[in-house]
Motif scaffolding. Sequence first.
Motif, PDB file in Angstrom:
ATOM      1  N   LEU A   1       2.260   1.743  -3.547  1.00 10.91           N
ATOM      2  CA  LEU A   1       1.220   2.026  -4.181  1.00 10.91           C
ATOM      3  C   LEU A   1       0.948   3.660  -4.202  1.00 10.91           C
ATOM      4  CD1 LEU A   1      -1.425   1.434  -6.246  1.00 10.91           C
ATOM      5  CD2 LEU A   1      -2.902   1.051  -4.146  1.00 10.91           C
TER       6      LEU A   1
ATOM      7  N   TRP B   1       3.454   5.531  -5.939  1.00  5.28           N
ATOM      8  CA  TRP B   1       3.559   5.392  -7.351  1.00  5.28           C
ATOM      9  C   TRP B   1       2.299   6.239  -7.976  1.00  5.28           C
ATOM     10  CZ3 TRP B   1       6.583   4.459 -11.179  1.00  5.28           C
ATOM     11  CH2 TRP B   1       7.655   3.640 -11.070  1.00  5.28           C
TER      12      TRP B   1
ATOM     13  N   PHE C   1       0.828  -1.219  -0.002  1.00 11.27           N
ATOM     14  CA  PHE C   1      -0.018   0.029  -0.078  1.00 11.27           C
ATOM     15  C   PHE C   1       0.769   1.122   0.232  1.00 11.27           C
ATOM     16  CE2 PHE C   1      -4.372  -1.711   1.850  1.00 11.27           C
ATOM     17  CZ  PHE C   1      -4.702  -2.139   0.393  1.00 11.27           C
TER      18      PHE C   1
END
Length: 393
Positions: free
Chosen positions: A200, A203, A197
Motif C-alpha cells: 500500500l 502504491w 501495508f
Amino acid sequence: MMNGANTMFILLGAIMVLAMHAGFAFLEVGTVRHKNQVNALVKIMTDFGISTLAYFFIGYQVAYGVDFFAGAAELTQNNGYELVKFFFLLTFAAAIPAIVSGGIAERARFYPMLLSSALIVAVVYPFFEGLIWNGNYGFQAWLEEQFGAGFHDFAGSVVVHGVGGWIAFAAVALLGSRKGRYRDGKVMAFAPSNIPFLALGAWILTVGWFGFNVMSAQTLDGISGLVAVNSLMAMVGGTVVALVVGRNDPGFIHNGPLAGLVAVCAGSDLMHPIGSLIVGGVAGGLFVFVFTTAQNKFPKFDDVLGVWPLHGLCGAWGGIAAGIFGAEGMGGLGGVSLVSQLIGTAAGIAIALIGGFIIYGVVKAVIGLRLDEEAEFIGADLAIHKIGSTSEE
C-alpha cells in the motif's frame, strides 16, 4: 484567470505530494516489526509538522530569500500563488525526514530525531535546494560558464532524494545496528511485518510521484506529457528489473518502481521514454544489489528500509543519467552537460554527508540518538507512545 489556474495547478501538486507522506508511513509500517508500527506512523506525521515550522520560518528564506512576515493582502497577490508554491516545495522538504525515518527505524529516540529533522529542514536541505533551484551563490552560473550548462535536476533526484538518502547514511552510521540483527557474524533476518501495508505504501508513493514530477513545472504552460510518460517508463523499468534480480521477493518488487522513479526525477523533462526505461531499470537493479550487499557485508550499517541505496544511490544515478540520456545523441532534448551533472551530484552528496554527520553527531554527543536496550527490546511503540498497534499488545 491564468494566475488562478496556476495556483490551482500547483495546489493539486502539493496535495499529491502531501499524500505521498502516507506512502512513506505505510511503507515503513509494513517493513518494521509489529512492536514499532505505531512509532513509524507517528514519526511521519510529527516530522511533517516540525518540518513545516522549520521551513516556513527559516528554510524557505534560506533557499529563496522569501519570508512570510507581511500582511495577508500582500501574501494573497496573484491568487496566493506564492503561498501555494511554498506549500508545494514544503512537501519536498518534508520528504527528507520521511526518508531518514525508514533508515533509522526501530532504535532511534523520538525527540532527538525530531530536533535533528528540524535542523536538517531549516538549514542543510534548503542550502542545497537554493544552490540548485534558485541559483544561490553563483554555483549554477559557474557551471554554465565552465561547461555550457548548469546542473539539471528537474524534480529532485539529487536535490530531494539524493540529499535525503545521504543524510540518512550519516544517521544510520551513527546509530549502529539493531540489537539481535547480527549474531556470530551472521545476519538474522527480520522479515517485513505486513506485506499488504508495505505494498500500500509503495502504491501511494507511486501514484503521488506523478504530482511530484509532472507538477514540478509549477505552471500550467510548463506542463509536459513527456515528464508523465518518462516517469511511467522508469517506474516500469525499476519494477521489472527488481522482479528478476530480486527473485520474486515482494519487498524488492515494491521498492523497484520507487527506485526507478527516484532516478528519473532529474531528467524526466529531457529524456526519451526508452532512455527513462533504461534509467529506471538500472536503478531497480542497483537498489536490489546494494541493499543485499550492505545488509550482508556491513554488520554495523543497518538501513532498515534501504533508504540509502533507494534514495541516495538511485538519486545520484538519476543526476548522472540526466547528463547521459538527456543528451540529443541519446534521444533527449539536450541542453545538459555530463560534467555539470557529475559535479552537481557530487556537491549534493558532500553537503548531505557533512550536514548529516554534523547535526546527528552533535545531537548524539549532547543528548543521544538511540533508545536504551530495554526500550529497544520492548519496542518503540510501548517505550515511547505507551500503546501497541493492536489491542492485544
